[in-house]
Scaffold this motif. Sequence first.
Motif, PDB file in Angstrom:
ATOM      1  N   TYR A  15     -30.236   4.387 -20.485  1.00 49.17           N
ATOM      2  CA  TYR A  15     -30.680   3.248 -19.344  1.00 49.17           C
ATOM      3  C   TYR A  15     -29.941   3.620 -18.299  1.00 49.17           C
ATOM      4  CZ  TYR A  15     -33.739   1.519 -22.970  1.00 49.17           C
ATOM      5  OH  TYR A  15     -34.483   0.995 -24.085  1.00 49.17           O
ATOM      6  N   TYR A  16     -30.397   3.753 -17.017  1.00 51.55           N
ATOM      7  CA  TYR A  16     -29.707   4.237 -15.769  1.00 51.55           C
ATOM      8  C   TYR A  16     -29.889   2.992 -14.673  1.00 51.55           C
ATOM      9  CZ  TYR A  16     -28.838   6.991 -11.608  1.00 51.55           C
ATOM     10  OH  TYR A  16     -28.349   7.628 -10.108  1.00 51.55           O
ATOM     11  N   LEU A  17     -28.651   2.551 -14.146  1.00 47.80           N
ATOM     12  CA  LEU A  17     -28.698   1.793 -13.062  1.00 47.80           C
ATOM     13  C   LEU A  17     -28.425   2.591 -11.816  1.00 47.80           C
ATOM     14  CD1 LEU A  17     -26.919  -1.301 -14.769  1.00 47.80           C
ATOM     15  CD2 LEU A  17     -29.384  -1.231 -13.914  1.00 47.80           C
ATOM     16  N   PRO A  18     -29.158   2.953 -11.050  1.00 54.49           N
ATOM     17  CA  PRO A  18     -28.859   4.052 -10.038  1.00 54.49           C
ATOM     18  C   PRO A  18     -28.027   3.132  -8.902  1.00 54.49           C
ATOM     19  CG  PRO A  18     -31.451   3.609  -9.990  1.00 54.49           C
ATOM     20  CD  PRO A  18     -30.641   2.762 -11.202  1.00 54.49           C
ATOM     21  N   GLU A  19     -28.510   1.767  -8.426  1.00 50.23           N
ATOM     22  CA  GLU A  19     -27.795   1.174  -7.493  1.00 50.23           C
ATOM     23  C   GLU A  19     -26.227   1.040  -7.802  1.00 50.23           C
ATOM     24  OE1 GLU A  19     -29.604  -2.106  -6.075  1.00 50.23           O
ATOM     25  OE2 GLU A  19     -31.748  -1.457  -6.517  1.00 50.23           O
ATOM     26  N   LYS A  20     -25.804   1.147  -9.112  1.00 52.11           N
ATOM     27  CA  LYS A  20     -24.435   0.736  -9.582  1.00 52.11           C
ATOM     28  C   LYS A  20     -23.946   2.101 -10.103  1.00 52.11           C
ATOM     29  CE  LYS A  20     -24.885  -3.538  -8.605  1.00 52.11           C
ATOM     30  NZ  LYS A  20     -24.475  -4.161  -7.231  1.00 52.11           N
ATOM     31  N   GLY A  21     -24.564   3.171 -10.239  1.00 51.69           N
ATOM     32  CA  GLY A  21     -24.064   4.247 -10.802  1.00 51.69           C
ATOM     33  C   GLY A  21     -23.520   4.317 -12.341  1.00 51.69           C
ATOM     34  N   VAL A  22     -24.305   3.521 -13.113  1.00 51.66           N
ATOM     35  CA  VAL A  22     -24.101   3.278 -14.399  1.00 51.66           C
ATOM     36  C   VAL A  22     -25.276   3.737 -15.253  1.00 51.66           C
ATOM     37  CG1 VAL A  22     -23.707   1.634 -16.182  1.00 51.66           C
ATOM     38  CG2 VAL A  22     -22.748   1.134 -13.941  1.00 51.66           C
ATOM     39  N   VAL A  23     -24.726   4.799 -16.412  1.00 56.97           N
ATOM     40  CA  VAL A  23     -25.462   4.982 -17.531  1.00 56.97           C
ATOM     41  C   VAL A  23     -25.244   4.408 -18.883  1.00 56.97           C
ATOM     42  CG1 VAL A  23     -26.303   7.019 -18.826  1.00 56.97           C
ATOM     43  CG2 VAL A  23     -26.058   7.447 -16.150  1.00 56.97           C
ATOM     44  N   PHE A  24     -26.006   3.732 -19.814  1.00 56.22           N
ATOM     45  CA  PHE A  24     -26.010   3.274 -20.858  1.00 56.22           C
ATOM     46  C   PHE A  24     -26.534   4.467 -21.897  1.00 56.22           C
ATOM     47  CE2 PHE A  24     -26.638  -0.612 -18.226  1.00 56.22           C
ATOM     48  CZ  PHE A  24     -25.639  -1.442 -18.828  1.00 56.22           C
ATOM     49  N   LEU A  78     -28.332  13.021 -12.312  1.00 59.62           N
ATOM     50  CA  LEU A  78     -28.214  11.782 -11.830  1.00 59.62           C
ATOM     51  C   LEU A  78     -26.802  11.623 -11.208  1.00 59.62           C
ATOM     52  CD1 LEU A  78     -29.706   9.608 -15.018  1.00 59.62           C
ATOM     53  CD2 LEU A  78     -30.913  10.634 -12.941  1.00 59.62           C
ATOM     54  N   ASP A  79     -26.951  10.511 -10.266  1.00 61.09           N
ATOM     55  CA  ASP A  79     -25.810  10.110  -9.617  1.00 61.09           C
ATOM     56  C   ASP A  79     -25.027   8.875 -10.335  1.00 61.09           C
ATOM     57  OD1 ASP A  79     -23.653   9.812  -7.870  1.00 61.09           O
ATOM     58  OD2 ASP A  79     -24.966   8.934  -6.252  1.00 61.09           O
ATOM     59  N   PHE A  80     -24.023   9.038 -11.084  1.00 62.91           N
ATOM     60  CA  PHE A  80     -23.494   8.092 -11.720  1.00 62.91           C
ATOM     61  C   PHE A  80     -21.914   8.538 -11.816  1.00 62.91           C
ATOM     62  CE2 PHE A  80     -24.446  11.121 -15.019  1.00 62.91           C
ATOM     63  CZ  PHE A  80     -23.400  10.952 -16.027  1.00 62.91           C
ATOM     64  N   HIS A  81     -21.060   7.239 -12.308  1.00 65.65           N
ATOM     65  CA  HIS A  81     -19.678   7.632 -12.459  1.00 65.65           C
ATOM     66  C   HIS A  81     -19.345   6.944 -14.064  1.00 65.65           C
ATOM     67  CE1 HIS A  81     -19.943   3.666 -10.467  1.00 65.65           C
ATOM     68  NE2 HIS A  81     -18.793   3.184 -11.092  1.00 65.65           N
ATOM     69  N   MET A  82     -19.914   5.908 -14.121  1.00 62.79           N
ATOM     70  CA  MET A  82     -19.544   4.968 -15.440  1.00 62.79           C
ATOM     71  C   MET A  82     -20.666   5.241 -16.417  1.00 62.79           C
ATOM     72  SD  MET A  82     -19.318   0.825 -16.141  1.00 62.79           S
ATOM     73  CE  MET A  82     -18.849   0.314 -14.616  1.00 62.79           C
ATOM     74  N   LEU A  83     -20.084   5.686 -17.725  1.00 65.28           N
ATOM     75  CA  LEU A  83     -21.044   6.184 -18.693  1.00 65.28           C
ATOM     76  C   LEU A  83     -20.600   5.229 -19.974  1.00 65.28           C
ATOM     77  CD1 LEU A  83     -22.548   8.447 -19.819  1.00 65.28           C
ATOM     78  CD2 LEU A  83     -20.410   9.615 -20.790  1.00 65.28           C
ATOM     79  N   LEU A  84     -21.329   4.128 -20.379  1.00 63.72           N
ATOM     80  CA  LEU A  84     -21.192   3.405 -21.291  1.00 63.72           C
ATOM     81  C   LEU A  84     -21.933   3.588 -22.573  1.00 63.72           C
ATOM     82  CD1 LEU A  84     -21.532   0.103 -19.253  1.00 63.72           C
ATOM     83  CD2 LEU A  84     -19.563   1.245 -19.912  1.00 63.72           C
ATOM     84  N   CYS A  85     -21.067   4.417 -23.389  1.00 63.92           N
ATOM     85  CA  CYS A  85     -21.458   5.051 -24.582  1.00 63.92           C
ATOM     86  C   CYS A  85     -21.427   4.060 -25.614  1.00 63.92           C
ATOM     87  CB  CYS A  85     -20.539   6.079 -24.829  1.00 63.92           C
ATOM     88  SG  CYS A  85     -20.688   6.864 -26.586  1.00 63.92           S
ATOM     89  N   SER A  86     -22.196   4.296 -26.941  1.00 70.91           N
ATOM     90  CA  SER A  86     -22.318   3.230 -27.844  1.00 70.91           C
ATOM     91  C   SER A  86     -21.115   3.330 -28.748  1.00 70.91           C
ATOM     92  CB  SER A  86     -23.513   3.442 -28.735  1.00 70.91           C
ATOM     93  OG  SER A  86     -24.635   3.048 -27.989  1.00 70.91           O
TER      94      SER A  86
END
Length: 276
Positions: free
Chosen positions: A148-157, A189-197
């Motif tokens: 799940y990707y939040l492009p405005e915040k640069g976060v990928v779950f 994708l453009d992201f910096h935070m990778l919230l792995c399980s």
Amino acid sequence: MRVCKRYEFDHGIKGFTLGWSLAGPPLMAVFFYVFDRVMIDTGQSRMAGESLAIARRHRVDRVFLTHHHEDHSGNGALIHNALGAEIFGHGLTREKLKKPYKILPYQHYVWGTTTPVEVSPLPEFLETSLGRMIPIHTPGHSLDHLVYYLPEKGVVFSGDLYLGDRIRYFRADEDMGTQIDSLKKVLALDFHMLLCSHNPRESRGREHLQTKLNFLETLYGSTIELWKKGVPEKEIFKTLGLKEDYFIKYFCCGNVSLINGVRSAVRHYEACRKQN
């Protein structure tokens, strides 16, 4: 021993790691995430009370599953029945969670089972307080895997797409070649935070995911180079200097081991060769 820890990430995202064992530290804890009454995965049913209490405290009304594995979906039915939260996931997740499915003894021990639950289909994107959240199909670890990707915040779950820079073992049903394709898809994708399980990276997440891709591509390439020369899988394992974690292998009934990675690469290569 029961472990339940809370972590604070940017943008008001909260992470919770749950782990369980009869004695001593848990063999493998699992993260889930909460923001804006949204929950990404639910944790394992061995920690049902803690998971439900967290969902209740944050008034969760939507749960988004990365995939059907019991450490991710284990409390979906509980949260749905107790709070009326809607459970979302991939179509294959929906089919898998319609009825009970068999798991191995180690999975029962470490995580517990998943109770069947109705899973709603995912829209193309989801509106949240952190902007649009986009589900992206990333098979390889499992057929139904999503990030799940939040492009405005640069976060990928990222569910179980990442896990670590180097992988010490693979499930027997993983597809390394397909996972390589999924890693490339997310790295576009453009992201910096990778919230792995299991191993979140609050910063430099994209670099960590790239490191894993490099590792898998090297392992895959080296394996297939030897396979083309007629070297059998067990000899490939020895030639590459790979080291097995025998405790994990035997505890998991052979379902989790490093040689499964070699077998996965060969299986993917042969399937592609037959298609061509």
